[in-house]
Design a protein around this motif. Structure first.
Motif, PDB file in Angstrom:
ATOM      1  N   VAL A   1      -7.198   6.355  -1.228  1.00 23.80           N
ATOM      2  CA  VAL A   1      -5.953   5.990  -1.901  1.00 23.80           C
ATOM      3  C   VAL A   1      -6.021   4.512  -2.238  1.00 23.80           C
ATOM      4  CG1 VAL A   1      -3.438   5.988  -1.756  1.00 23.80           C
ATOM      5  CG2 VAL A   1      -4.763   7.667  -0.458  1.00 23.80           C
ATOM      6  N   MET A   2      -5.507   4.133  -3.380  1.00 24.74           N
ATOM      7  CA  MET A   2      -5.574   2.744  -3.801  1.00 24.74           C
ATOM      8  C   MET A   2      -4.603   1.896  -2.975  1.00 24.74           C
ATOM      9  SD  MET A   2      -7.430   0.885  -5.597  1.00 24.74           S
ATOM     10  CE  MET A   2      -8.222   1.981  -6.790  1.00 24.74           C
ATOM     11  N   SER A   3      -4.949   1.724  -1.712  1.00 28.17           N
ATOM     12  CA  SER A   3      -4.168   0.921  -0.783  1.00 28.17           C
ATOM     13  C   SER A   3      -4.628  -0.530  -0.843  1.00 28.17           C
ATOM     14  CB  SER A   3      -4.353   1.450   0.638  1.00 28.17           C
ATOM     15  OG  SER A   3      -5.708   1.338   1.030  1.00 28.17           O
ATOM     16  N   ALA A   4      -3.937  -1.395  -0.108  1.00 24.03           N
ATOM     17  CA  ALA A   4      -4.310  -2.813  -0.085  1.00 24.03           C
ATOM     18  C   ALA A   4      -5.710  -3.000   0.482  1.00 24.03           C
ATOM     19  CB  ALA A   4      -3.287  -3.597   0.731  1.00 24.03           C
ATOM     20  N   SER A   5      -6.033  -2.256   1.538  1.00 15.48           N
ATOM     21  CA  SER A   5      -7.351  -2.404   2.162  1.00 15.48           C
ATOM     22  C   SER A   5      -8.465  -1.909   1.239  1.00 15.48           C
ATOM     23  CB  SER A   5      -7.408  -1.652   3.496  1.00 15.48           C
ATOM     24  OG  SER A   5      -7.181  -0.263   3.308  1.00 15.48           O
ATOM     25  N   LEU A   6      -8.206  -0.837   0.500  1.00 13.72           N
ATOM     26  CA  LEU A   6      -9.223  -0.336  -0.420  1.00 13.72           C
ATOM     27  C   LEU A   6      -9.412  -1.293  -1.587  1.00 13.72           C
ATOM     28  CD1 LEU A   6     -11.256   1.696  -1.317  1.00 13.72           C
ATOM     29  CD2 LEU A   6      -9.431   3.119  -2.248  1.00 13.72           C
TER      30      LEU A   6
ATOM     31  N   LEU B   1       4.548   1.108   1.221  1.00 14.75           N
ATOM     32  CA  LEU B   1       5.435   0.579   0.186  1.00 14.75           C
ATOM     33  C   LEU B   1       5.684   1.625  -0.889  1.00 14.75           C
ATOM     34  CD1 LEU B   1       6.982  -1.709  -1.204  1.00 14.75           C
ATOM     35  CD2 LEU B   1       4.797  -2.499  -2.171  1.00 14.75           C
ATOM     36  N   ALA B   2       4.645   2.352  -1.281  1.00 21.24           N
ATOM     37  CA  ALA B   2       4.800   3.396  -2.301  1.00 21.24           C
ATOM     38  C   ALA B   2       5.759   4.480  -1.838  1.00 21.24           C
ATOM     39  CB  ALA B   2       3.437   3.998  -2.636  1.00 21.24           C
ATOM     40  N   VAL B   3       5.649   4.865  -0.574  1.00 23.38           N
ATOM     41  CA  VAL B   3       6.555   5.883  -0.029  1.00 23.38           C
ATOM     42  C   VAL B   3       7.987   5.373  -0.036  1.00 23.38           C
ATOM     43  CG1 VAL B   3       7.207   7.149   2.054  1.00 23.38           C
ATOM     44  CG2 VAL B   3       4.798   6.984   1.405  1.00 23.38           C
ATOM     45  N   ALA B   4       8.197   4.149   0.439  1.00 23.97           N
ATOM     46  CA  ALA B   4       9.545   3.592   0.490  1.00 23.97           C
ATOM     47  C   ALA B   4      10.155   3.479  -0.907  1.00 23.97           C
ATOM     48  CB  ALA B   4       9.517   2.228   1.177  1.00 23.97           C
ATOM     49  N   ARG B   5       9.374   2.988  -1.857  1.00 25.21           N
ATOM     50  CA  ARG B   5       9.866   2.867  -3.240  1.00 25.21           C
ATOM     51  C   ARG B   5      10.207   4.246  -3.819  1.00 25.21           C
ATOM     52  NH1 ARG B   5       8.841  -1.640  -6.534  1.00 25.21           N
ATOM     53  NH2 ARG B   5       7.788  -3.414  -5.547  1.00 25.21           N
ATOM     54  N   HIS B   6       9.327   5.215  -3.574  1.00 27.86           N
ATOM     55  CA  HIS B   6       9.556   6.564  -4.090  1.00 27.86           C
ATOM     56  C   HIS B   6      10.823   7.165  -3.504  1.00 27.86           C
ATOM     57  CE1 HIS B   6       8.573  10.523  -5.697  1.00 27.86           C
ATOM     58  NE2 HIS B   6       8.763  11.031  -4.485  1.00 27.86           N
ATOM     59  N   PHE B   7      11.038   6.965  -2.225  1.00 28.36           N
ATOM     60  CA  PHE B   7      12.244   7.490  -1.587  1.00 28.36           C
ATOM     61  C   PHE B   7      13.498   6.872  -2.199  1.00 28.36           C
ATOM     62  CE2 PHE B   7      11.146   9.555   2.739  1.00 28.36           C
ATOM     63  CZ  PHE B   7      10.089  10.240   2.161  1.00 28.36           C
ATOM     64  N   VAL B   8      13.441   5.576  -2.482  1.00 26.42           N
ATOM     65  CA  VAL B   8      14.575   4.922  -3.136  1.00 26.42           C
ATOM     66  C   VAL B   8      14.829   5.564  -4.498  1.00 26.42           C
ATOM     67  CG1 VAL B   8      15.358   2.768  -4.214  1.00 26.42           C
ATOM     68  CG2 VAL B   8      14.294   2.715  -1.950  1.00 26.42           C
TER      69      VAL B   8
ATOM     70  N   GLY C   1       0.773  -1.229   0.000  1.00 25.77           N
ATOM     71  CA  GLY C   1       0.000   0.000   0.000  1.00 25.77           C
ATOM     72  C   GLY C   1       0.805   1.280   0.000  1.00 25.77           C
ATOM     73  N   VAL C   2       0.340   2.241   0.776  1.00 28.70           N
ATOM     74  CA  VAL C   2       0.957   3.566   0.798  1.00 28.70           C
ATOM     75  C   VAL C   2       2.364   3.513   1.362  1.00 28.70           C
ATOM     76  CG1 VAL C   2       0.759   5.909   1.695  1.00 28.70           C
ATOM     77  CG2 VAL C   2      -1.298   4.689   0.972  1.00 28.70           C
TER      78      VAL C   2
ATOM     79  N   ALA D   1      -6.937   8.325  -5.456  1.00 29.42           N
ATOM     80  CA  ALA D   1      -5.524   8.696  -5.598  1.00 29.42           C
ATOM     81  C   ALA D   1      -4.640   7.473  -5.791  1.00 29.42           C
ATOM     82  CB  ALA D   1      -5.052   9.471  -4.366  1.00 29.42           C
ATOM     83  N   ALA D   2      -3.577   7.660  -6.554  1.00 33.55           N
ATOM     84  CA  ALA D   2      -2.546   6.631  -6.667  1.00 33.55           C
ATOM     85  C   ALA D   2      -1.610   6.768  -5.472  1.00 33.55           C
ATOM     86  CB  ALA D   2      -1.761   6.822  -7.965  1.00 33.55           C
ATOM     87  N   PRO D   3      -1.099   5.656  -4.937  1.00 38.22           N
ATOM     88  CA  PRO D   3      -0.174   5.736  -3.803  1.00 38.22           C
ATOM     89  C   PRO D   3       1.003   6.673  -4.053  1.00 38.22           C
ATOM     90  CG  PRO D   3      -0.878   3.472  -4.117  1.00 38.22           C
ATOM     91  CD  PRO D   3      -1.423   4.254  -5.288  1.00 38.22           C
ATOM     92  N   ARG D   4       1.447   6.757  -5.314  1.00 34.55           N
ATOM     93  CA  ARG D   4       2.573   7.640  -5.641  1.00 34.55           C
ATOM     94  C   ARG D   4       2.284   9.093  -5.274  1.00 34.55           C
ATOM     95  NH1 ARG D   4       2.573  10.967  -9.443  1.00 34.55           N
ATOM     96  NH2 ARG D   4       0.832   9.922 -10.488  1.00 34.55           N
ATOM     97  N   GLU D   5       1.039   9.511  -5.416  1.00 40.90           N
ATOM     98  CA  GLU D   5       0.695  10.899  -5.113  1.00 40.90           C
ATOM     99  C   GLU D   5       0.865  11.190  -3.620  1.00 40.90           C
ATOM    100  OE1 GLU D   5      -2.616  12.373  -8.112  1.00 40.90           O
ATOM    101  OE2 GLU D   5      -3.154  10.397  -7.293  1.00 40.90           O
ATOM    102  N   LEU D   6       0.577  10.211  -2.791  1.00 35.05           N
ATOM    103  CA  LEU D   6       0.805  10.375  -1.363  1.00 35.05           C
ATOM    104  C   LEU D   6       2.289  10.373  -1.055  1.00 35.05           C
ATOM    105  CD1 LEU D   6      -1.538  10.683   0.649  1.00 35.05           C
ATOM    106  CD2 LEU D   6      -2.230   9.583  -1.467  1.00 35.05           C
ATOM    107  N   ALA D   7       3.042   9.537  -1.772  1.00 36.41           N
ATOM    108  CA  ALA D   7       4.478   9.448  -1.559  1.00 36.41           C
ATOM    109  C   ALA D   7       5.155  10.791  -1.838  1.00 36.41           C
ATOM    110  CB  ALA D   7       5.071   8.359  -2.450  1.00 36.41           C
TER     111      ALA D   7
END
Length: 267
Positions: free
Chosen positions: A196-201, A21-28, A18-19, A225-231
């Motif tokens: 946000v298109m998270s796992a729960s949603l 993971l998106a944040v962690a990937r974006h930071f990388v 979800g979010v 929202a796409a998780p990337r937008e939150l990231a």
């Protein structure tokens, strides 16, 4: 003004999906050193294995983040890998239904611990490390903490009472820590997530074919929202460019809270 986090070291909890993971990937992708942290070791190992390591800037830590010792070990593992920590993203959060009339319903205790107490404990540990790292420096931020909250904090939904109360408490924790840590040049902010298109949603949409349309109709921007937008919003709050922003609850919901009626879905 710089929005770069290149070379910074971040801990991201809830990073297995979800979010988070998106944040962690974006930071990388943005050149940060990232410790992916989560309780789901199998999922975490799988996700991190799909990310090509670039100059060793990826590590992951699996453990029960509800335990004090585990949190301390997470920080130690990060320091061992990268020597420091500059950013903490408290992205590990849980949603559970509540029954306000059932005295045996333990969702309140569960979510307060998961969404508030764990965030508080890890923030304390990381803030102490940030303060130690900044000794002898009189300017620039010593660190940034970003909590992932929800628009549920400001809405009344009895079936999600525990989640709503825990996220409201998380928002107040954000404001309180921002004031407490300001003297150390550590900023603390929160992002209140909308749909946000998270796992729960994704799971919720599979169970209800009309749910997507319902959410989109209640969101002025007309989409999820796409998780990337939150990231990207998390990156802003983490970077030097947001150096005068602290104690704020930034709402990222496509305008949904401007129109939402009481009792609308929380996702």
């Amino acid at each position: 003004m710089s929005f770069s986090i290149e070379g910074k070291t971040a801990i991201v909890t809830g990073a297995a999906n979800g979010v988070g993971l998106a944040v962690a990937r974006h930071f990388v992708d943005q050149g940060a050193n990232v410790m992916f942290a989560d309780m789901d070791e199998a999922r975490l190992s799988h996700e991190c294995g799909e990310i090509p390591e670039d100059e060793g800037n990826i590590r992951y830590f699996a453990g029960d983040l509800r335990e004090r010792l585990t949190l301390a070990n997470l920080l130690s593992a990060t320091i061992d890998a990268f020597d420091r920590v500059d950013i903490l993203v408290n992205g590990s959060r849980q949603v559970m239904p509540s029954d306000p009339l059932d005295p045996d319903d333990d969702s309140f205790e569960t979510l307060m611990k998961q969404n508030v107490t764990n965030t508080f404990r890890l923030s304390q540990l990381v803030a102490k490390r940030m303060i130690k790292q900044s000794e002898g420096k009189d300017e620039g931020q010593a660190g940034a903490i970003v909590n992932l909250s929800s628009i549920a904090a400001r809405r009344t939904q009895p079936e999600l009472l525990s989640y709503s109360v825990s996220t409201a408490a998380l928002d107040q924790l954000t404001r309180s820590l921002a004031v407490a840590y300001a003297q150390y040049r550590i900023r603390v902010n929160s992002i209140a997530l909308g749909s946000v298109m998270s796992a729960s949603l994704k799971d919720a949409l599979k169970k209800n074919d009309d749910y997507r349309e319902q959410i989109e109709d209640m969101t002025p921007l007309g989409r999820i929202a796409a998780p990337r937008e939150l990231a990207e919003a998390v990156q802003f709050l983490s970077c030097e460019g947001a150096g005068f922003v602290t104690g704020q609850i930034i709402t990222v919901d496509g305008g949904r809270t401007l129109l939402d009626p009481v009792g609308a879905p929380a996702h």
